[in-house]
Enzyme design. Sequence first.
Site, PDB file in Angstrom:
ATOM      1  N   GLN A 107     -50.652  -3.496  15.527  1.00  0.00           N
ATOM      2  CA  GLN A 107     -51.303  -2.105  15.036  1.00  0.00           C
ATOM      3  C   GLN A 107     -50.631  -0.705  14.755  1.00  0.00           C
ATOM      4  O   GLN A 107     -48.857  -1.020  15.813  1.00  0.00           O
ATOM      5  CB  GLN A 107     -52.585  -1.273  14.462  1.00  0.00           C
ATOM      6  CG  GLN A 107     -53.810  -1.718  14.439  1.00  0.00           C
ATOM      7  CD  GLN A 107     -54.345  -0.815  14.577  1.00  0.00           C
ATOM      8  OE1 GLN A 107     -55.149  -0.815  15.523  1.00  0.00           O
ATOM      9  NE2 GLN A 107     -55.340  -1.135  13.206  1.00  0.00           N
ATOM     10  N   ASP A 165     -55.451  -1.746   5.805  1.00  0.00           N
ATOM     11  CA  ASP A 165     -55.544  -3.063   5.040  1.00  0.00           C
ATOM     12  C   ASP A 165     -55.804  -3.620   3.554  1.00  0.00           C
ATOM     13  O   ASP A 165     -55.060  -5.199   3.333  1.00  0.00           O
ATOM     14  CB  ASP A 165     -57.418  -3.269   5.749  1.00  0.00           C
ATOM     15  CG  ASP A 165     -57.257  -2.924   6.933  1.00  0.00           C
ATOM     16  OD1 ASP A 165     -56.227  -2.082   7.918  1.00  0.00           O
ATOM     17  OD2 ASP A 165     -58.936  -3.025   7.787  1.00  0.00           O
ATOM     18  N   ARG A 198     -65.463  -0.856   0.871  1.00  0.00           N
ATOM     19  CA  ARG A 198     -65.128  -1.960   1.335  1.00  0.00           C
ATOM     20  C   ARG A 198     -64.419  -2.752   0.722  1.00  0.00           C
ATOM     21  O   ARG A 198     -64.060  -3.071  -0.402  1.00  0.00           O
ATOM     22  CB  ARG A 198     -66.429  -2.548   2.813  1.00  0.00           C
ATOM     23  CG  ARG A 198     -66.799  -1.851   3.685  1.00  0.00           C
ATOM     24  CD  ARG A 198     -66.215  -1.013   4.788  1.00  0.00           C
ATOM     25  NE  ARG A 198     -65.236  -1.992   5.552  1.00  0.00           N
ATOM     26  CZ  ARG A 198     -64.638  -1.907   6.931  1.00  0.00           C
ATOM     27  NH1 ARG A 198     -63.530  -1.001   6.716  1.00  0.00           N
ATOM     28  NH2 ARG A 198     -63.878  -2.903   7.210  1.00  0.00           N
ATOM     29  N   TYR A 356     -61.207   2.088   0.353  1.00  0.00           N
ATOM     30  CA  TYR A 356     -61.047   2.314   1.939  1.00  0.00           C
ATOM     31  C   TYR A 356     -59.660   2.682   1.613  1.00  0.00           C
ATOM     32  O   TYR A 356     -59.817   3.927   1.239  1.00  0.00           O
ATOM     33  CB  TYR A 356     -60.807   0.968   2.142  1.00  0.00           C
ATOM     34  CG  TYR A 356     -60.616   0.759   3.670  1.00  0.00           C
ATOM     35  CD1 TYR A 356     -61.625   0.690   4.592  1.00  0.00           C
ATOM     36  CD2 TYR A 356     -60.515  -0.388   3.949  1.00  0.00           C
ATOM     37  CE1 TYR A 356     -61.056   1.012   5.486  1.00  0.00           C
ATOM     38  CE2 TYR A 356     -60.393  -0.735   5.101  1.00  0.00           C
ATOM     39  CZ  TYR A 356     -60.934  -0.181   5.918  1.00  0.00           C
ATOM     40  OH  TYR A 356     -60.997   0.166   7.584  1.00  0.00           O
ATOM     41  N   GLU A 400     -65.017   8.637   7.688  1.00  0.00           N
ATOM     42  CA  GLU A 400     -63.866   7.503   7.999  1.00  0.00           C
ATOM     43  C   GLU A 400     -62.578   8.386   7.030  1.00  0.00           C
ATOM     44  O   GLU A 400     -61.901   8.703   7.089  1.00  0.00           O
ATOM     45  CB  GLU A 400     -64.133   6.219   8.064  1.00  0.00           C
ATOM     46  CG  GLU A 400     -63.196   5.249   8.167  1.00  0.00           C
ATOM     47  CD  GLU A 400     -63.675   3.965   7.888  1.00  0.00           C
ATOM     48  OE1 GLU A 400     -65.089   3.921   8.223  1.00  0.00           O
ATOM     49  OE2 GLU A 400     -62.720   3.274   8.550  1.00  0.00           O
TER      50      GLU A 400
HETATM   51  C1  DGY Z   1     -62.030  -3.834  10.014  1.00  0.00           C
HETATM   52  O1  DGY Z   1     -62.669  -4.688  10.620  1.00  0.00           O
HETATM   53  O2  DGY Z   1     -61.760  -3.156   9.156  1.00  0.00           O
HETATM   54  C2  DGY Z   1     -61.250  -3.480  10.874  1.00  0.00           C
HETATM   55  O3  DGY Z   1     -59.393  -2.586  10.024  1.00  0.00           O
HETATM   56  C3  DGY Z   1     -59.460  -4.137  10.999  1.00  0.00           C
HETATM   57  O4  DGY Z   1     -58.774  -4.466  12.355  1.00  0.00           O
END
Ligand code: DGY
Length: 435
Positions: A107, A165, A198, A356, A400
């Site tokens: 990371q 991500d 997500r 996200y 978050e």
């Molecule tokens: C997740 O689980 O979403 C993380 O970002 C992966 O490391």
Amino acid sequence: MEITSLIDRAISVLRNNDTGVFTKPGPHQYPHQWNWDSALIALGLSHFDLPRAKSEIRALLSGQWGDGMLPSVVYHSIPSDYFPNPEFWQIKNSPSAPSVPTTGITQPPLLATIVRIIHSRQPTPDFVQEVYPALLRWHRWLHTDRDADDTDLACIIHPWESGTDDSPRWLHLFEAIRPEAVPEFQRGDTRYVVAIERPNRTEYERFIYLIDVFRKLNYTPADLLAHSPFLAQDVLFNAILFRADEDLRTLAIELGQPTDEIDGWIKSMRKNFNDRFWDEETGLYYDFDLRSGSPIHVNTISTFLPLFGGLPSKDQARRLVEDHLLNPAEYAPAAEVRHWVTSTAKTEPTWEPRRYWRGPAWVITNWFVIEGLQRYDYHDLAEPIRQDTLDLVALSGFREYYDSRDGSGCGSTDFSWSAALTLELLKSPSLVHEK
Ligand code: DGY
């Protein structure tokens, strides 16, 4: 909200997420130790419990691989319903795997910067001496096992390594990846957070497919570089690495250690970073797809990370700030709602305000932007963004991420780095760039 009450609430989030060994990034969604989360958590902890900040870092380093990689997640021995679990990663097939269960990828390398910041405020020479060799080994691994083209720029083999991500900058690369077979899996990440916040299923399948490729290659670094279907040089990752190299160098000097190797990385990155990523026409930094050999023309928050690294010239910085950050069509919020900074430019067709890394505002990226602006003496802009970030947290809690239209909370609740960085923004508004 009163500042003291915000401080108390931030501390209690970090205390409640503390397992005694490490601090969970989020109480349900993220029950293990994540690499860059942990670095920021240590920074937050250092404001009220320095010994605990040090043990947070020690716990993370216990997951370091024999070849130097510091993995993205250290599972320790906490049972959980998190997926992918340690069994899925099958790291034992690699001779470099540590005895503690971890993932097989890394990371963004923030840790050396965090150690330096903590040490510059509360000198801890013994601790620096203790962790320096591990930090050096990790940076060496990044500059060798992850240097695909002799530039000293590190490459990433999975979007999870970027820390961002499902950022739309990876979508084009994903189009070229056609998994023949994706192993059976059950997503865990939509159990506690609604699916709309997500990553989409299509991206998630590719995340899992890539892990399957890596475990079949036994995580052998040369094979990963040769065969990973996803191979990119990421602006955010490399800007953080460059800054961390400089911080590592400062620590080396304090310890009386040689700096030649680090000097070499810094010199070569300083030149290659701008050559590789800067786009003179648009005045943006673009990530680079090593498989197709072309820049990824997607405008996201990562374009501002070079400011954090001190990499742009004054003129490049001015273009980033004046043409993009302050442009209401891209990043600047509408005058009446001040929720900085959307993670993807609003001009991108893939922009989504609650999903996200597709558009929400994050405390971490606000912090990077604030730090970068301070570094380039844009104090008049850094200060209102700092204030707006604190207002956002006071309004919606330590979430978050936040809907970049109205500031409502998304993703995990009681998110550790949002709490840690709130402490940082409140207690040390302008201390990070001791030059
Ligand atoms: C997740 O689980 O979403 C993380 O970002 C992966 O490391």
